[in-house]
Every structure is written in structure tokens, then in C-alpha cells.
Design a protein around this motif. Structure first.
Motif, PDB file in Angstrom:
ATOM      1  N   TYR A 228      44.120  63.766  41.908  1.00  0.00           N
ATOM      2  CA  TYR A 228      43.020  63.077  41.236  1.00  0.00           C
ATOM      3  C   TYR A 228      43.212  62.876  39.736  1.00  0.00           C
ATOM      4  O   TYR A 228      42.257  62.675  39.000  1.00  0.00           O
ATOM      5  N   THR A 229      44.469  62.901  39.289  1.00  0.00           N
ATOM      6  CA  THR A 229      44.752  62.580  37.895  1.00  0.00           C
ATOM      7  C   THR A 229      46.213  62.126  37.780  1.00  0.00           C
ATOM      8  O   THR A 229      46.863  61.855  38.784  1.00  0.00           O
TER       9      THR A 229
ATOM     10  N   GLY B  42      48.348  49.864  28.177  1.00  0.00           N
ATOM     11  CA  GLY B  42      48.129  49.415  29.539  1.00  0.00           C
ATOM     12  C   GLY B  42      48.331  50.572  30.502  1.00  0.00           C
ATOM     13  O   GLY B  42      48.990  51.565  30.179  1.00  0.00           O
ATOM     14  N   LEU B  43      47.764  50.429  31.693  1.00  0.00           N
ATOM     15  CA  LEU B  43      47.846  51.466  32.726  1.00  0.00           C
ATOM     16  C   LEU B  43      48.213  50.826  34.051  1.00  0.00           C
ATOM     17  O   LEU B  43      47.625  49.805  34.442  1.00  0.00           O
ATOM     18  N   ILE B  44      49.173  51.428  34.737  1.00  0.00           N
ATOM     19  CA  ILE B  44      49.548  51.026  36.090  1.00  0.00           C
ATOM     20  C   ILE B  44      49.520  52.280  36.949  1.00  0.00           C
ATOM     21  O   ILE B  44      50.207  53.258  36.645  1.00  0.00           O
ATOM     22  N   SER B  45      48.718  52.251  38.006  1.00  0.00           N
ATOM     23  CA  SER B  45      48.605  53.430  38.860  1.00  0.00           C
ATOM     24  C   SER B  45      48.299  53.028  40.293  1.00  0.00           C
ATOM     25  O   SER B  45      47.712  51.972  40.551  1.00  0.00           O
ATOM     26  N   CYS B  46      48.686  53.890  41.209  1.00  0.00           N
ATOM     27  CA  CYS B  46      48.388  53.650  42.619  1.00  0.00           C
ATOM     28  C   CYS B  46      48.063  54.982  43.288  1.00  0.00           C
ATOM     29  O   CYS B  46      48.395  56.054  42.768  1.00  0.00           O
ATOM     30  N   TYR B  47      47.410  54.878  44.444  1.00  0.00           N
ATOM     31  CA  TYR B  47      46.974  56.085  45.129  1.00  0.00           C
ATOM     32  C   TYR B  47      46.830  55.821  46.618  1.00  0.00           C
ATOM     33  O   TYR B  47      46.747  54.685  47.060  1.00  0.00           O
TER      34      TYR B  47
ATOM     35  N   GLY C 159      39.667  60.309  37.417  1.00  0.00           N
ATOM     36  CA  GLY C 159      40.390  61.213  36.523  1.00  0.00           C
ATOM     37  C   GLY C 159      41.442  60.491  35.694  1.00  0.00           C
ATOM     38  O   GLY C 159      41.559  60.706  34.488  1.00  0.00           O
ATOM     39  N   VAL C 160      42.200  59.613  36.352  1.00  0.00           N
ATOM     40  CA  VAL C 160      43.234  58.847  35.646  1.00  0.00           C
ATOM     41  C   VAL C 160      42.590  57.911  34.626  1.00  0.00           C
ATOM     42  O   VAL C 160      43.016  57.847  33.471  1.00  0.00           O
TER      43      VAL C 160
ATOM     44  N   LEU D 145      45.159  49.150  39.143  1.00  0.00           N
ATOM     45  CA  LEU D 145      44.805  50.304  39.964  1.00  0.00           C
ATOM     46  C   LEU D 145      44.837  49.885  41.435  1.00  0.00           C
ATOM     47  O   LEU D 145      43.984  49.130  41.887  1.00  0.00           O
ATOM     48  N   ILE D 146      45.814  50.378  42.176  1.00  0.00           N
ATOM     49  CA  ILE D 146      46.051  49.900  43.529  1.00  0.00           C
ATOM     50  C   ILE D 146      45.852  51.016  44.557  1.00  0.00           C
ATOM     51  O   ILE D 146      46.563  52.032  44.526  1.00  0.00           O
TER      52      ILE D 146
END
Length: 193
Positions: free
Chosen positions: A90-91, A131-136, A146-147, A167-168
Motif C-alpha cells: 500500500y505504498t 511526475g508519478l508512474i505506478s501500478c498495482y 499511500g503512494v 496509476l494503473i
């Protein structure tokens, strides 16, 4: 005119989904004429912040000699910084979190003489774009809370401006990202710089 963009990744999976989005972002940014420097934190030796408050007092960003001192000059030189990481518990992943914790070295802390607080000047890096690139894996957007909170507070504390977040959800296995719009969104993020 091209910008100097620093990309810091947090995934330990070189063929993983966040790496695929990172590669798409880097390729798109370079195609736009930007210069990109990339550090894959999972393959570097960056220890956690020890809260010693001796940042830059040895001539290096961190008094403890690890790979953050390689990253720090690039942080200063960059016009923009992009964080990429899968969601771990969760982060951000621990690997990128160690780098992000050491960004404390760049916070501008001013003396508060009236309250007799101890403060000292650090090397501020205000004015940068982020910028932010994240996936889960899950399909619940709250998993990103959290991110997103950590990212937004980091940008605020460093006196920067966020230009966008990718956010994917629903990705786990290698190549799951190909079933989403993650690659296209990462390329589109490059357009915002």
C-alpha cells in the motif's frame, strides 16, 4: 527546449509492469528532445535515512556514503523528476522509499528564532516539475492512497509542481500492463514536460 528529466524507479522486476511503463515514458521523453537520466533504485545500495541532520555537512548530500550520493547531484541538476514504482504493501517499494526518504537533504528548513527551534539551511531544489508512474494488482483505487499521499507531500515539501500521475490497476504478471492503457498513459505523461 528539452528538459533534464531524472527518473527514479523502485521495482526489482526488470521485466515487470512498472518497468514497461517507465521504458515507454523514457522513450517518449527522449523522442520529445528531453535528456533522461535513470536510476533503478532496486539495483543500487541506498540505505535508509538515519535522521542525523548532517546533510551536506561532509560535502555530500548524505554523510553515510551510499549510492544516494550518486543520485543527489542528478536531483540538483534535473528540471523534472519522475518516480516510478509498483505498489508494495500500500505504498512505494522499499527500494525507492529509501531514496525518497533521503530527499530530506534537499528540504529548505529555516530558523525559527522566536520559538528557539533548531534549524539550518539545506540545499533547496524548489521549482522542479514532478511526475508519478505506478501500478498495482488490485482493482480498488484506494490502494493507491499511500503512494499518492507520499508523492503529493514530497512534491509540496520540495516546493515543486506535479504535472501528472499514471496509476494503473489490475496488473501483476509480466505483460499484464499490455492489457491496460498504462503504456499510452506513460507516453502521454512525457508530453506534459
Amino acid at each position: 527546449m528539452g528538459k533534464k528529466i531524472l527518473v527514479i524507479t523502485g521495482s526489482p522486476r526488470k521485466k515487470g509492469n512498472s518497468f514497461a511503463m517507465t521504458d515507454a515514458f523514457v522513450n517518449a521523453a527522449e523522442a520529445k528532445g528531453h535528456t533522461v537520466t535513470r536510476f533503478d533504485a532496486a539495483f543500487m545500495n541506498v540505505g535508509g535515512c538515519r535522521a542525523c541532520d548532517t546533510c551536506f555537512q561532509t560535502g555530500r548530500a548524505c554523510s553515510f556514503d551510499d549510492d544516494f550520493n550518486t543520485i543527489a547531484p542528478e536531483i540538483e541538476a534535473a528540471d523534472a523528476i519522475v518516480f516510478t514504482s509498483p505498489v508494495y504493501w500500500y505504498t512505494f517499494s522499499a527500494q525507492i522509499k529509501a531514496v525518497m526518504d533521503k530527499l530530506y537533504a534537499f528540504m529548505t528548513v529555516e530558523k525559527d528564532i522566536a520559538n528557539k527551534k533548531h534549524g539550518f539551511a539545506r540545499k533547496g531544489i524548489g521549482g522542479k516539475k514532478y511526475g508519478l508512474i505506478s501500478c498495482y494488482e488490485e482493482n480498488d483505487m484506494s490502494v493507491m492512497d499511500g503512494v499518492r499521499f507520499s508523492y503529493e507531500r514530497t512534491v509540496t515539501m520540495l516546493k515543486g509542481t506535479s504535472v501528472g500521475e499514471v496509476l494503473i490497476p489490475n496488473v501483476w504478471d509480466v505483460n499484464d500492463i499490455q492489457k491496460t492503457e498504462g503504456i499510452e498513459q506513460a507516453k502521454a505523461l512525457a508530453e506534459k514536460f
